[in-house]
Design a protein around this motif. Structure first.
Motif, PDB file in Angstrom:
ATOM      1  N   ASN A  24       0.979  -1.168   0.297  1.00 63.72           N
ATOM      2  CA  ASN A  24       0.173   0.018  -0.124  1.00 63.72           C
ATOM      3  C   ASN A  24       0.928   1.084   0.230  1.00 63.72           C
ATOM      4  N   PRO A  25       0.798   2.126  -1.441  1.00 59.61           N
ATOM      5  CA  PRO A  25       0.021   1.918  -2.716  1.00 59.61           C
ATOM      6  C   PRO A  25       0.823   0.471  -3.036  1.00 59.61           C
ATOM      7  N   ASN A  26       0.242   0.192  -3.843  1.00 60.87           N
ATOM      8  CA  ASN A  26       0.673  -1.391  -4.400  1.00 60.87           C
ATOM      9  C   ASN A  26       1.355  -1.111  -5.518  1.00 60.87           C
ATOM     10  N   ASN A  27       2.136  -1.922  -5.974  1.00 62.34           N
ATOM     11  CA  ASN A  27       3.112  -2.149  -6.886  1.00 62.34           C
ATOM     12  C   ASN A  27       3.292  -3.627  -7.893  1.00 62.34           C
ATOM     13  N   PRO A  28       2.684  -3.267  -8.848  1.00 64.39           N
ATOM     14  CA  PRO A  28       2.603  -2.913 -10.579  1.00 64.39           C
ATOM     15  C   PRO A  28       1.682  -1.519 -10.914  1.00 64.39           C
ATOM     16  N   THR A  29       0.455  -1.410  -9.528  1.00 61.79           N
ATOM     17  CA  THR A  29      -0.794  -0.934 -10.043  1.00 61.79           C
ATOM     18  C   THR A  29      -0.937   0.477  -9.317  1.00 61.79           C
ATOM     19  N   GLY A  30      -0.253   0.730  -8.861  1.00 59.18           N
ATOM     20  CA  GLY A  30      -0.690   2.421  -8.317  1.00 59.18           C
ATOM     21  C   GLY A  30      -1.592   2.022  -7.483  1.00 59.18           C
ATOM     22  N   THR A  31      -2.106   1.493  -6.829  1.00 67.24           N
ATOM     23  CA  THR A  31      -3.395   1.411  -6.191  1.00 67.24           C
ATOM     24  C   THR A  31      -3.477   1.323  -4.602  1.00 67.24           C
ATOM     25  N   PHE A  32      -4.637   1.564  -4.014  1.00 66.74           N
ATOM     26  CA  PHE A  32      -3.818   2.482  -2.800  1.00 66.74           C
ATOM     27  C   PHE A  32      -5.263   2.279  -1.951  1.00 66.74           C
ATOM     28  N   ILE A  33      -4.944   1.748  -0.615  1.00 65.63           N
ATOM     29  CA  ILE A  33      -6.429   1.750   0.220  1.00 65.63           C
ATOM     30  C   ILE A  33      -6.145   2.269   1.328  1.00 65.63           C
ATOM     31  N   ASP A  34      -7.635   2.923   1.874  1.00 74.19           N
ATOM     32  CA  ASP A  34      -6.997   4.572   3.088  1.00 74.19           C
ATOM     33  C   ASP A  34      -7.126   3.347   3.940  1.00 74.19           C
ATOM     34  N   GLY A  35      -5.984   4.552   4.681  1.00 70.65           N
ATOM     35  CA  GLY A  35      -6.250   4.079   6.130  1.00 70.65           C
ATOM     36  C   GLY A  35      -6.471   2.953   7.093  1.00 70.65           C
ATOM     37  N   LYS A  36      -8.327   3.754   7.242  1.00 78.34           N
ATOM     38  CA  LYS A  36      -9.831   3.599   7.913  1.00 78.34           C
ATOM     39  C   LYS A  36      -9.789   2.084   7.355  1.00 78.34           C
ATOM     40  N   THR A  37      -9.877   1.485   5.843  1.00 79.46           N
ATOM     41  CA  THR A  37     -10.495   0.487   5.499  1.00 79.46           C
ATOM     42  C   THR A  37      -8.850  -0.691   5.920  1.00 79.46           C
ATOM     43  N   LEU A  38      -7.965  -0.300   5.843  1.00 80.51           N
ATOM     44  CA  LEU A  38      -6.700  -1.344   5.996  1.00 80.51           C
ATOM     45  C   LEU A  38      -6.751  -1.296   7.386  1.00 80.51           C
ATOM     46  N   GLU A  39      -6.677  -0.401   8.361  1.00 76.09           N
ATOM     47  CA  GLU A  39      -6.415  -0.718   9.930  1.00 76.09           C
ATOM     48  C   GLU A  39      -7.582  -1.254  10.397  1.00 76.09           C
ATOM     49  N   ALA A  40      -9.457  -1.580   9.765  1.00 78.19           N
ATOM     50  CA  ALA A  40     -10.221  -2.380  10.042  1.00 78.19           C
ATOM     51  C   ALA A  40     -10.104  -4.166   9.331  1.00 78.19           C
ATOM     52  N   PHE A  41      -9.187  -4.098   8.400  1.00 82.00           N
ATOM     53  CA  PHE A  41      -8.382  -5.477   7.819  1.00 82.00           C
ATOM     54  C   PHE A  41      -7.499  -5.631   8.789  1.00 82.00           C
ATOM     55  N   ILE A  42      -6.800  -5.387   9.393  1.00 81.06           N
ATOM     56  CA  ILE A  42      -5.761  -5.701   9.937  1.00 81.06           C
ATOM     57  C   ILE A  42      -6.614  -6.136  11.395  1.00 81.06           C
ATOM     58  N   ALA A  43      -7.944  -5.325  11.662  1.00 81.89           N
ATOM     59  CA  ALA A  43      -7.797  -5.985  13.609  1.00 81.89           C
ATOM     60  C   ALA A  43      -8.619  -6.780  12.569  1.00 81.89           C
ATOM     61  N   ALA A  44      -9.624  -7.450  12.081  1.00 77.18           N
ATOM     62  CA  ALA A  44     -10.230  -8.488  11.735  1.00 77.18           C
ATOM     63  C   ALA A  44      -9.106  -9.548  11.079  1.00 77.18           C
ATOM     64  N   VAL A  45      -7.580  -9.201  10.992  1.00 75.36           N
ATOM     65  CA  VAL A  45      -7.175 -11.040  10.839  1.00 75.36           C
ATOM     66  C   VAL A  45      -6.416 -11.752  12.080  1.00 75.36           C
ATOM     67  N   PRO A  46      -6.845 -12.840  11.806  1.00 79.73           N
ATOM     68  CA  PRO A  46      -6.907 -13.768  13.541  1.00 79.73           C
ATOM     69  C   PRO A  46      -5.642 -13.506  13.818  1.00 79.73           C
ATOM     70  N   ALA A  47      -5.246 -13.637  15.302  1.00 86.65           N
ATOM     71  CA  ALA A  47      -4.204 -13.179  15.700  1.00 86.65           C
ATOM     72  C   ALA A  47      -2.813 -14.068  15.218  1.00 86.65           C
ATOM     73  N   HIS A  48      -2.931 -15.496  14.858  1.00 88.45           N
ATOM     74  CA  HIS A  48      -2.275 -16.263  14.212  1.00 88.45           C
ATOM     75  C   HIS A  48      -0.991 -15.690  13.334  1.00 88.45           C
ATOM     76  N   VAL A  49      -1.947 -14.565  12.611  1.00 90.18           N
ATOM     77  CA  VAL A  49      -2.157 -14.602  11.189  1.00 90.18           C
ATOM     78  C   VAL A  49      -0.495 -13.289  10.962  1.00 90.18           C
ATOM     79  N   LEU A  50       0.236 -13.237  10.031  1.00 92.71           N
ATOM     80  CA  LEU A  50       0.834 -12.384  10.362  1.00 92.71           C
ATOM     81  C   LEU A  50       0.903 -11.703   9.065  1.00 92.71           C
TER      82      LEU A  50
END
Ligand SMILES: *Cc1c(COP(=O)(O)O)cnc(C)c1O
Length: 373
Positions: A170-196
């Motif tokens: 984030n941003p991604n290479n090669p596409t240049g796409t971007f995830i906003d911080g709020k959406t990204l943090e919500a994703f991280i919060a939802a990832v199980p603790a056993h996954v980095l």
């Protein structure tokens, strides 16, 4: 008797023999040899390098470090780590230094992945994620992209009990796409603790102020978060190979166990530390990139080409006959990046360069499109 080398190479694990090698941008010197061109006449916009080169403070530090090359580098990177502590407000034992951030990705794979484990990443994401995953003998789970970017819902759903790592650029290479911080943090919060969660922020310095977010502040809340950064892009030190990870002390400790003791060379350590204190150069690099993206977007629009709006220092654009267009650009001394290896055979990626380099690319592209049509 002829000795067969395949008797040897056949013994390498299947997952190693199946690796498709990384395809780097073509070096200027190589194109000059191939086409009989003068190096000075070649424009390289293929590897997302900083068109300003390195900053003056980094250069001075690099030059001074030359006198100590008879000695091993500081394997603990004390000076650079302390500069990072000062700059980012992190704790010393939360930092891992890498020989480029590519090294960080490899260390993650080495420490967390193995046969029987899996890693999740997006279609069209940075190609080192599948490479590092496969190199560790783990299974890659590639999640179809959504509008050329990460489909976080689908990525979350793709996580299995054997998943150990999720890679996000984030941003991604090669596409240049971007995830906003709020959406990204919500994703991280939802990832199980056993996954980095590996959050690769190689281009974060290029984000405009209104979309910036502070993932470093999230580290306290999510011990399974690792942020990867590099000095190769906005800091202009690609040739030196230096990057770093910020993560929980426990994860850092694991990565340091598999890290080569002297993985970052002494010139890189010195230049990177100095570059952190060169806010002026970073600002100049940011401003130039904004102009470059504008110039390229405008030029591509004028040529009637589709492109993906980018938050990085490059733009992915669509063109009929991409391989041929690329070849014709090379003949004219313009190196950009084909991305067929990413599953994007109808697209090409161009890095934002100096104004005259961008202009040279656009005019060569105009010429090539006219000829091919
Ligand atoms: C360029 C890049 C890197 C790695 O660069 P290094 O030179 O190895 O630090 C990492 N991730 C992404 C997404 C990149 O584009």
């Amino acid at each position: 008797m002829t000795l067969s080398v395949t008797a040897l190479t056949d013994n390498a694990p299947d997952y190693i023999r199946a690796i498709a090698p990384y395809q780097p941008g073509k070096p200027i010197s190589e194109l000059a040899r191939e086409m009989g061109l003068n190096e000075a006449d070649i424009v390289k916009l293929a590897s997302n390098e900083n068109p300003l080169g390195m900053g003056p403070k980094a250069q001075e530090a690099a030059e001074n470090a030359v006198y100590e090359l008879g000695r091993y580098p500081d394997g603990n990177g004390f000076v650079l780590k302390n500069a990072l502590v000062e700059h980012y407000g992190v704790v010393l034992n939360q930092i891992v230094l890498g020989n480029g951030s590519n090294d960080i990705l490899e260390l993650v794979a080495r420490a967390f992945l193995a046969p029987g484990a899996s890693a999740v990443y997006s279609q069209y994401a940075f190609s080192v994620y599948p490479l590092a995953t496969q190199g560790a003998g783990a299974q890659g789970i590639e999640v179809p992209a959504l509008n050329y970017g990460h489909d976080l819902e689908a990525m979350k759903a793709a996580i299995r009990p054997d998943t150990r790592v999720v890679f996000i650029a984030n941003p991604n290479n090669p596409t240049g796409t971007f995830i906003d911080g709020k959406t990204l943090e919500a994703f991280i919060a939802a990832v199980p603790a056993h996954v980095l969660v590996v959050l690769d922020e190689a281009y974060t310095e290029y984000l405009p102020p209104d979309v910036r977010y502070n993932a470093i502040g999230w580290l306290q809340r999510y011990p399974n978060l690792l942020i990867s950064r590099t000095f190769s892009k906005a800091y202009g030190l690609a040739g030196l190979r230096v990057g770093f990870a910020l993560c929980s002390a426990e994860v850092a400790d694991l990565l340091n166990r598999v890290r080569q003791p002297f993985n970052v060379n002494s010139i890189a350590l010195a230049a990177a530390a100095a570059s952190l204190n060169d806010a002026e150069f970073l600002q100049r690099s940011y401003a130039l990139n904004q102009l470059g993206l504008q110039q390229l977007s405008l030029g591509l629009s004028t040529l009637g080409l589709e492109f993906i709006p980018s938050r990085g220092n490059f733009i992915l654009f669509k063109v009929a006959n991409a391989a041929k267009v690329n070849q014709e650009l090379l003949k004219r001394g313009v190196i950009i990046r084909p991305v067929a290896g990413y599953g994007l055979p109808d697209w090409l990626r161009v890095s934002a360069g100096l104004a005259n380099e961008n202009a040279r690319f656009l005019s060569a592209l105009n010429e090539v499109l006219g000829e091919i049509a």
